[in-house]
Design a protein around this motif. Structure first.
Motif, PDB file in Angstrom:
ATOM      1  N   HIS A  83      34.045 -17.809  47.798  1.00  0.00           N
ATOM      2  CA  HIS A  83      32.878 -17.416  47.117  1.00  0.00           C
ATOM      3  C   HIS A  83      31.905 -18.454  47.166  1.00  0.00           C
ATOM      4  N   ILE A  84      30.748 -18.168  47.490  1.00  0.00           N
ATOM      5  CA  ILE A  84      29.459 -19.424  47.563  1.00  0.00           C
ATOM      6  C   ILE A  84      29.507 -20.132  46.494  1.00  0.00           C
ATOM      7  N   ASP A  85      29.782 -19.518  45.269  1.00  0.00           N
ATOM      8  CA  ASP A  85      29.689 -20.366  44.140  1.00  0.00           C
ATOM      9  C   ASP A  85      30.569 -21.578  43.991  1.00  0.00           C
ATOM     10  N   PHE A  86      31.570 -21.403  44.513  1.00  0.00           N
ATOM     11  CA  PHE A  86      32.681 -22.714  44.854  1.00  0.00           C
ATOM     12  C   PHE A  86      32.673 -23.456  45.985  1.00  0.00           C
ATOM     13  N   ASN A  87      31.418 -23.341  46.907  1.00  0.00           N
ATOM     14  CA  ASN A  87      31.496 -24.130  48.215  1.00  0.00           C
ATOM     15  C   ASN A  87      31.785 -25.324  48.146  1.00  0.00           C
ATOM     16  N   ILE A  88      31.285 -26.079  46.893  1.00  0.00           N
ATOM     17  CA  ILE A  88      32.096 -27.494  46.862  1.00  0.00           C
ATOM     18  C   ILE A  88      33.356 -27.851  47.182  1.00  0.00           C
ATOM     19  N   GLU A  89      34.031 -26.820  46.787  1.00  0.00           N
ATOM     20  CA  GLU A  89      35.654 -27.046  47.277  1.00  0.00           C
ATOM     21  C   GLU A  89      35.621 -27.212  48.913  1.00  0.00           C
ATOM     22  N   VAL A  90      35.037 -26.245  49.333  1.00  0.00           N
ATOM     23  CA  VAL A  90      35.131 -26.015  50.881  1.00  0.00           C
ATOM     24  C   VAL A  90      34.707 -27.399  51.412  1.00  0.00           C
ATOM     25  N   ASN A  91      33.361 -27.735  51.086  1.00  0.00           N
ATOM     26  CA  ASN A  91      32.769 -28.920  51.133  1.00  0.00           C
ATOM     27  C   ASN A  91      33.725 -30.323  51.211  1.00  0.00           C
ATOM     28  N   ARG A  92      34.204 -30.333  50.141  1.00  0.00           N
ATOM     29  CA  ARG A  92      34.884 -31.653  49.975  1.00  0.00           C
ATOM     30  C   ARG A  92      36.178 -31.786  50.774  1.00  0.00           C
TER      31      ARG A  92
END
Length: 669
Positions: A83-92
């Motif tokens: 989900h885009i709202d939790f994209n920081i998880e993918v980023n890091r």
């Protein structure tokens, strides 16, 4: 010298929400022997989605790490949210991983969040495999998805599989490289794969696919290419080496097929992870060096302090070591080290280059901080954190909860740097900002369930911005005399607009000592502080360049404070005359709807000031891609369900800021 482990793979599973990432990960855990039963998302028995909110909502919210072993290789695996709202998880996660498996829905193909995650992987230059999942579903089309990958993501594919059977008759794949069939005829996860010859009806397409594959991969080796040109047979081992080389360089992306839910295609996917994705040594060179360097990429607050996840790039890290945080300039002690398996931990005494583990005992380390040898400091590339686009006001239900709320919000924002907390200067309200409504919902539930704080919230507000549209120069003198030492600073400042997304730039053109060098940082600080509250409606001002052209100072009365105040006043004066406008966040929206509701859905998007970019057929459904202001998307799911008798669905992610209508009502946010 600290040699890196050539049999180690640090990989992530990434995709759009509901493409089957967690189901794929659960099957990997089963087939590698890590789990003895298969976890399912739909009944809340997954290993990786262990958070109560994840099981309740049926989605991944937090990235979760585990370690498995396959054919002599150790695979450190991170399952990430879609989900885009939790994209920081993918980023890091992508920042510290060496490779990735990108899961595609066999019906939907390349979805918006897949594209966002793909671009993130491009940014961090992460080699990846494509796994086309859900090929047992009605409307699944492997060839169409491969075409979408090439067209939308702009990459060359190396197709390794052809599906055997379509939709509910999907039962296996043709292994194109080895010209054999892999069949999963049983209904249970433990049933073995059957290896047979290629079915007669697929022989011609399989040979054609193999010819295309060979043509693609031989470019990676001069001798193989020469043999291909001469029409010679090339050994499978050579083709495999070419396939690996091209995957690592990003020349192409191998594509595999399967259905994780139906337990089909996981073993060859694991083979490809080991065979095609890089070890840490292939990403960093043969040797990582002797001195410690590690990046903190995730922080989880617990009852007994924070657990900090790190990727070690060089050296060794031992329990009891003192490390230097290059970002804070402080030394910290590593109390304990853990190898993490979802919600379980195994204590380790030492980890080395290439390892991913968790540290307990660090007090001031946050996401993106570098930990290194105190005698050999260095700073690794940080982790980019997206700007929030949505705000809500939060206040405790009782005065007694005020301190608890402050402490809980501090803890949650330490864990998730894409959450921001600030106090509104006018109303005094505490404002919580994030990437979307779902992220804020989850955060509020965490406040209640994890921290025992009940809050009252205001309606979500859009995070507007301001900018300028033309260039303007201003001179400002700050002069104050009050008995004792005075204050004096003169600055000549030019503001000029920048393209969207460029942020704030500062340039100093002062020459000849008109302003002493030690006061220049104060001028920049004054501009940046004043820009936090724009001149139209108090929103942060962005996308401009401030150039310090000239100025003057007084030997006794000038100070950093005086120049900061002068710069802030000069900014406000110039911004007011530089054509200031309000910007609003615009979302990229994808709606999947039955074709008979297409007109109603497009009409509704138009009423929401949406601009339809494209519409396409996907099976028997229609896909609409549009740009819509975030302010118009609150409560959209209810209206969409009403328009489509509950059959349509949508996803959206932040795309860009653009000028808002001049008559729109702008509240603080």
């Amino acid at each position: 010298m600290n040699k890196l482990n050539s049999t180690l793979r640090n990989i992530g599973i990434i995709a759009h929400v509901d493409a089957g990432k967690t189901t794929t990960t659960e099957r990997i855990l089963f087939y590698t022997g890590e789990n003895h039963r298969v976890g399912e998302v739909h009944n809340g028995t997954t290993t990786m989605d262990f958070d109560p909110q994840e099981r309740q909502r049926g989605i991944t919210i937090n990235s979760a790490a585990t370690t498995v072993f396959w054919k002599g290789a150790q695979i450190n695996l991170i399952d990430t949210p879609g989900h885009i709202d939790f994209n920081i998880e993918v980023n890091r996660s992508l920042r510290v991983l060496d490779g990735a498996v990108v899961v595609f829905d066999g019906v939907a193909g390349v979805e918006p969040q897949t594209e966002t995650n793909w671009r993130l992987a491009d940014r961090y230059q992460v080699p990846r495999l494509a796994f086309v999942n859900k090929l047992d579903r009605i409307g699944a089309d492997f060839d169409r998805v491969v075409g979408m990958i090439e067209e939308r993501l702009g990459v060359k594919t190396a197709v390794l599989h052809l599906p055997i059977g379509t939709e509910h008759e999907f039962k296996g794949v043709v292994d194109v490289l080895n010209m054999r069939a892999l069949l999963w005829l049983g209904e249970h996860a433990g049933d073995p794969v059957q290896i047979t010859g290629v079915p007669q009806d697929l022989l011609v397409p399989a040979l054609a696919a193999r010819a295309r594959l060979i043509e693609t991969v031989v470019e990676q080796d001069d001798q193989a290419l020469a043999a291909y040109v001469r029409g010679e047979d090339i050994p499978v081992e050579v083709l495999q080496a070419c396939l690996r080389r091209g995957t690592l360089s990003g020349a192409f992306v191998p594509v595999l097929a399967g259905s994780a839910f139906k337990n089909k295609g996981i073993e060859p996917l694991l083979d490809a992870v080991v065979g095609c994705l890089p070890s840490p040594s292939e990403r960093q060179g043969d040797s990582a060096g002797e001195h410690l360097s590690a990046l903190a990429f995730k922080l989880v607050e617990g009852e007994h302090g924070a657990m900090v996840f790190v990727r070690v790039y060089a050296g060794r890290l031992r329990a009891g070591d003192t490390v230097f945080n290059a970002n804070t300039g402080k030394k910290e002690r590593v109390a304990r080290l853990y190898e993490v398996h979802a919600d379980k931990r195994i204590e380790r005494q030492e980890i080395g280059a290439g390892d991913i583990a968790a540290i307990v005992g660090l007090k001031d380390t946050l996401t993106g901080h570098t930990l290194c040898d105190p005698a050999h400091p260095l700073v690794l590339e940080n982790i980019a954190v997206p700007e929030p686009v949505i705000d809500i006001a939060v206040e405790p239900r009782s005065q007694a909860d005020q301190q608890s709320l402050s402490k809980a919000l501090q803890s949650l924002t330490r864990e998730d740097p894409s959450l921001r907390v600030r106090q509104d200067a006018e109303s005094g309200q505490v404002i919580l900002s994030g990437m979307g409504e779902l992220q804020l919902e989850v955060t509020l539930e965490n406040l209640r369930s994890r921290h025992g704080v009940n809050v009252i919230t205001g309606r979500p507000q859009v995070a507007y911005r301001e900018t300028i549209t033309k260039e303007f120069e201003v001179s400002h003198v700050h002069k104050k005399q009050s008995g004792g030492p005075g204050q004096f600073a003169e600055v000549k400042l030019r503001l000029a607009p920048l393209p969207r997304g460029e942020g704030i730039q500062f340039e100093n053109l002062v020459t000849g000592g008109a302003i002493p060098r030690e006061f220049i940082p104060a001028v920049e600080a004054g501009v940046r502080r004043a820009a936090l509250s724009g001149v139209v409606a108090g929103h942060a001002c962005v996308d401009f360049k401030a150039t310090l052209l000239d100025g003057s100072f007084h030997e006794k009365d000038s100070s950093s404070l005086a120049f900061e105040l002068a710069a802030a006043a000069a900014f406000r004066e110039a911004a007011a005359k530089a054509g200031p406008i309000v910007l609003e966040p615009v979302m990229s929206v994808e709606v999947l709807t039955p074709a008979d509701h297409l007109g109603d859905v497009i009409g509704d998007l138009s009423r929401r000031r949406g601009h339809v970019r494209s519409q396409d057929a996907r099976g028997n459904a229609s896909v609409i891609e549009a740009d819509v202001p975030l302010s118009e998307m609150f409560g959209y799911i209810g209206q969409l369900r009403a328009l489509s008798s509950g059959r349509a669905q949508y996803s959206m992610h932040f795309d860009h800021y653009e000028a808002a209508p001049t008559l729109a009502p702008f509240g603080k946010g």
